[in-house]
Design an enzyme around this catalytic site. Sequence first.
Site, PDB file in Angstrom:
ATOM      1  N   GLU A 193     -57.778 -13.911  27.192  1.00 54.57           N
ATOM      2  CA  GLU A 193     -58.277 -13.372  28.448  1.00 54.57           C
ATOM      3  C   GLU A 193     -57.274 -12.422  29.102  1.00 54.57           C
ATOM      4  O   GLU A 193     -57.306 -12.180  30.314  1.00 54.57           O
ATOM      5  CB  GLU A 193     -58.679 -14.508  29.387  1.00 54.57           C
ATOM      6  N   HIS A 210     -55.867 -19.166  35.835  1.00 56.22           N
ATOM      7  CA  HIS A 210     -57.230 -19.552  35.481  1.00 56.22           C
ATOM      8  C   HIS A 210     -57.225 -20.990  34.992  1.00 56.22           C
ATOM      9  O   HIS A 210     -56.444 -21.355  34.104  1.00 56.22           O
ATOM     10  CB  HIS A 210     -57.775 -18.628  34.384  1.00 56.22           C
ATOM     11  N   HIS A 260     -59.838 -24.738  34.330  1.00 56.97           N
ATOM     12  CA  HIS A 260     -61.173 -25.307  34.179  1.00 56.97           C
ATOM     13  C   HIS A 260     -61.308 -26.471  35.172  1.00 56.97           C
ATOM     14  O   HIS A 260     -61.185 -27.635  34.803  1.00 56.97           O
ATOM     15  CB  HIS A 260     -61.389 -25.765  32.745  1.00 56.97           C
ATOM     16  N   GLU A 303     -58.812 -27.299  56.473  1.00 54.43           N
ATOM     17  CA  GLU A 303     -57.803 -26.304  56.100  1.00 54.43           C
ATOM     18  C   GLU A 303     -58.364 -25.184  55.226  1.00 54.43           C
ATOM     19  O   GLU A 303     -57.739 -24.131  55.094  1.00 54.43           O
ATOM     20  CB  GLU A 303     -56.639 -26.974  55.362  1.00 54.43           C
ATOM     21  N   HIS A 352     -67.735 -22.372  33.931  1.00 52.08           N
ATOM     22  CA  HIS A 352     -66.511 -22.118  33.161  1.00 52.08           C
ATOM     23  C   HIS A 352     -65.254 -22.555  33.903  1.00 52.08           C
ATOM     24  O   HIS A 352     -64.471 -23.329  33.384  1.00 52.08           O
ATOM     25  CB  HIS A 352     -66.441 -20.626  32.820  1.00 52.08           C
TER      26      HIS A 352
END
Length: 272
Positions: A116, A140, A142, A170, A211
């Site tokens: 990616e 990134h 999951h 918050e 994803h």
Amino acid sequence: MGILDFEFIKGFARCAADGAAMGWHERNGGNISYRLKEAEVALSAPYLSDVLPWQAIGTEVPHLGGEYFLVTGSGRYIRNVELDPEGNICIIELDESGENYRIRWGLRGGGRPTSELPSHLMNHQVKFLATGGKHRVIYHAHTTNLIALTFVLPLKDEVFTRELWEMMTECPVVFPQGVGVVHWMVPGGREIAVATSKLMETYDVAIWAHHGTFVSGEDFDLAFGLMHCVEKASEVLVKVLAMGGKRQSITPVDFRQLANDFNVTLEERFLA
């Protein structure tokens, strides 16, 4: 002192370990990238090799030409980064055009950066321009509960932002811009990179439907903290939905008072 003692390497490894401990990185899931500071590049110079060839990134990031990045390796397990940094991460250099990269350190025994990489670099470029270079981390993961929500909530920025804001006081302070949503796309290619980078012009958080989550931050603590906050709010929402839904919540008037007291700007489209 060796390169593994440098603070940016240790910070990267800690971020990876913390994410793995949260359960966000099954097998080789997820990836991290960090744009090095000039002083860090100079400090690393004695450890950098120039024997590996240039390779195409798969996209163009001309504003990042000549920059160096520390990134996770494709197929590597994030849980192993802390145990063996040199075997699982690498420093890459971009050429002046921002179209090619070469590995300068790491991935001992061979390998390549995360699949990616185009998404990471296109988002680095967007945040580099939007923040005047302050943002250096793209992360990134999951994130379990947020992924679950993408199966039951409408895939709209306004819906996800408002629902997550309501879960913890918050949240609108931590991500006042809100969150963006990318409908499902095949990961690793230019199409999802373009869609994500478009959202990152406005947000620091992009949700990849079914994803995971993409976040940007100035440093490892801020990027990880943002991911953690969004995912914890998602966990609360999953529990609230499982208990039959909300009976009361934070109102638009409450949000406006919070914004005033904490000196943040909340868009009215998220409060309607």
